[in-house]
Design an enzyme around this catalytic site. Structure first.
Site, PDB file in Angstrom:
ATOM      1  CG  ASN A 161      -2.031  -1.003   1.185  1.00 40.27           C
ATOM      2  OD1 ASN A 161      -2.919  -1.144   0.457  1.00 40.27           O
ATOM      3  ND2 ASN A 161      -1.782  -2.119   1.899  1.00 40.27           N
ATOM      4  CD  GLU A 162       4.889   1.737  -2.707  1.00 39.56           C
ATOM      5  OE1 GLU A 162       5.046   2.233  -1.809  1.00 39.56           O
ATOM      6  OE2 GLU A 162       5.633   0.877  -3.369  1.00 39.56           O
ATOM      7  N   PRO A 163       2.067   5.151  -0.823  1.00 41.11           N
ATOM      8  CG  PRO A 163       3.904   6.648  -0.213  1.00 41.11           C
ATOM      9  CD  PRO A 163       3.507   5.199  -0.898  1.00 41.11           C
TER      10      PRO A 163
END
Length: 641
Positions: A161-163
């Site tokens: 879950n990236e920025p």
């Protein structure tokens, strides 16, 4: 006691349990998981585990394996759901999380592989949404996850879950952040080979677990842990969304927790026991916060920035300022080998012996000139017996096309001399064929590794000669662990230690300079340091007399610098020495322009080195010290005894 703890942790929005090291922490986490497994067994229910990959959980898995083998912990009631998987990827690929989980846990316990669930990296992209929905439904069919293990990436991602990820996101296909891909580049043999996408559980999925444990080890994670624990909730740092859960705990070692306010600037949250080191750190911090030289700090500056206790206990503050100013001034020396016949009571190095035997250990063939090239040159110019020891060949960091270029040169030279070039032509053909079929992260042949090592050896010799060293004092150790680790994950360092002991015995140095830059993203610096330290400690234990008079100085290189309050020897460089150092770095032509492993920083190594040392000089100047062109910094290694 509880009130004191609450005050001390008032900036922390997530509970953090801190251990002396990752081994202790991993044992406790494994014990918590084992307890859940056994409780569920007693109830006749499955234990549902959410599992993570990467370095962080490896020791937890090793302890679970030990509990299975030695204490009878059974996994026959365990159901697992892994956080994520690269996409696309085959399950038997070296970087696949399916393979990782089998090697690190599943192949060593009695789990039913039918109960193992890992996102499928083989799917056609059109089939991924349906798979993700089914993954969520299957988790829900078991009543949710009992305990979810997490690591944390430097972007603050949990799972993948990236920025930008939403707090209510579910399992889905995502695009990987560039920093995440750079961090994975070594595993894939270059960032260009890292998949651009991944399938990951969402933050909303993770959030619903009955217990969430996030693991973080080493100083590399300190900055992101502080953001996740103390920062505002933001999609820029997805881990901050865990602040809303009552079921989460971060488990760290002391290094990963070091940037939390209670450790980094403890005077802001509690009354401190003011050691000399803490006073120095606090005063330098205060000067930076109010943007003043140290000698201009006032009592109001202390009182308005959480340091009233220090001012009261050790004031008046001007006396504190003078003391810290003098300590910083005493770190500065133009004589890194000690100034002969001088009073050395306020100098970082001993005056005697006037001519010292110094050895500079360089993990890679260019760390010496990048990290301490000016000091290296100064030691040689001042007449010390300086040796340099290149610990590894550095052959991994040479482009494949460079190999062919050098072989072409050798063929042309042989022909120009009327010599038979058949062997070289055959070698060239075999190497060309290998490169055309070479797979990402595939190890080079022995001949190719040899050529790449020779390229870097020639560059290192040129750089050391420019620094002023005669050839007999240039040592190429080619420590075996470096190539061995490319083929075997279980590497013994015994022969590396023995070889290092032999060199130390030969030189009998009064000074050792070694890399203390453990932020090196590939880990080689840390391994090389530990080999030196073990070798030196063994020699000390044998009672070798020269070890009693030998000091070990740590330097840092292309990745980051020591904090000002840590620096114990600051060697200022003149503009001419900066240029000479630059020319020594230029001798490493294979690392110029675009190195194979540039890390996060797009600047060339010589630019990083110059700007880093110029920034250190600027910071000294802002604190009220003299203005220098550049400063190289060192910290002396302290032995416990």
């Amino acid at each position: 006691m509880l009130l004191n703890l609450l005050e001390e942790t008032r900036y922390e929005k997530i509970p953090v349990k801190i251990y002396d090291n990752d081994a202790l922490a991993s044992r406790d986490v494994a014990a918590r998981i084992a307890t859940i497994i056994r409780q569920k067994q007693a109830e006749g229910k499955p234990a549902v585990l959410g599992l993570a990959t990467g370095i962080s959980p490896i020791k937890v898995y090793r302890e679970l394996i030990r509990l299975h083998r030695e204490e009878g912990l059974s996994f026959n009631n365990v159901v697992t759901f892994n956080l994520d998987e690269y996409y696309p990827i085959q399950p038997d690929a070296g970087q696949s999380y399916v393979r990782f989980m089998k090697e690190q846990l599943f192949d060593h316990v009695d789990i039913d592989m039918g109960n193992v669930n890992i996102p499928d990296g083989r799917l056609a992209e059109k089939d991924v949404p349906a798979f993700c929905l089914a993954y969520e439904q299957k988790i829900n069919s078991y009543g949710g996850i009992d305990v979810q293990l997490l690591g944390i990436g430097r972007t603050g991602h949990i799972g993948f879950n990236e920025p930008g990820s939403a707090p209510n996101s579910g399992t889905r296909l995502v695009t990987l952040n560039e920093l995440t891909r750079r961090d994975a580049s070594k595993d894939f043999g270059g960032k260009e080979n890292v998949p651009t996408k991944a399938i990951t559980m969402g933050i909303g999925t993770i959030y619903k677990a009955r217990e969430i444990i996030l693991l973080a080890w080493s100083g590399k994670k300190a900055a992101i842990i502080r953001k996740a624990v103390e920062g505002e909730q933001t999609s820029d740092v997805p881990a901050t969304y865990l602040q809303g859960s009552a079921n989460v705990q971060f488990v760290t070692d002391t290094e990963a927790a070091a940037a939390l306010t209670r450790f980094d600037t403890p005077w802001l949250v509690k009354d401190c026991v003011w050691s000399d080191t803490l006073i120095k750190k606090a005063v330098i911090w205060l000067a930076g916060r109010v943007d003043k030289p140290i000698l201009k700090l006032t009592e109001a500056d202390y009182n308005n920035n959480g340091m009233a206790q220090l001012a009261t206990a050790f004031g008046p503050v001007y006396h504190i300022n003078i003391s810290i100013f003098n300590q910083l001034q005493h770190t500065i020396t133009g004589w890194p080998g000690g100034k002969p016949s001088a009073d050395d009571s306020q100098r970082p190095e001993r005056a005697e012996p006037a001519i010292k035997r110094s050895i500079v250990f360089s993990p890679h063939p260019d760390d010496d000139v990048i990290s301490m090239g000016g000091t290296f040159i100064r030691l040689a110019d001042q007449g010390h017996e300086v040796h340099v020891a290149y610990q590894t060949s550095g052959n991994t960091a040479v482009w494949d096309e460079e190999v062919l270029r050098y072989i072409e040169f050798a063929m042309d030279f042989a022909r120009s001399q009327g010599q038979d070039a058949t062997y070289l032509e055959d070698l060239y053909s075999s190497m060309s064929a290998f490169f055309k079929s070479k797979q990402p992260n595939q190890s080079d042949t022995e001949a190719i590794r040899t050529v790449k090592g020779l390229v870097r050896k020639g560059e290192a010799i040129a750089g050391a000669r420019l620094a002023g060293l005669p050839d007999p004092r240039i040592h190429f150790m080619d420590l075996p662990f470096y190539d061995r680790s490319k083929f075997d994950k279980n590497v013994s360092y015994e022969d590396d230690i023995t070889q290092t002991m032999q060199l130390l015995r030969e030189v009998k140095p009064q000074q050792i300079f070694t890399a203390g830059d453990f932020a090196d993203p590939h880990g080689t610096h840390k391994v090389c340091f530990e080999i030196i330290l073990e070798a030196f400690n063994r020699l000390r234990g044998m009672g070798e007399a020269w070890t009693k008079d030998c000091w070990i100085w740590l330097y840092r290189g292309a990745w980051h610098e020591f904090e000002i309050h840590e620096i114990e020897m600051a060697v200022p460089l003149s503009p001419q020495e900066v240029i000479r150092k630059r020319l020594a770095i230029f001798k490493h032509q294979s690392q110029k322009d675009v190195p194979v492993f540039p890390g996060d920083d797009a600047r060339e190594f010589w630019v990083r080195a110059e700007q880093r040392t110029q920034e250190t000089a600027r910071m000294y100047n802002k604190l009220g010290l003299a203005e220098y062109e550049a400063i190289e910094a060192f910290v002396r290694w302290k032995f416990n005894d």
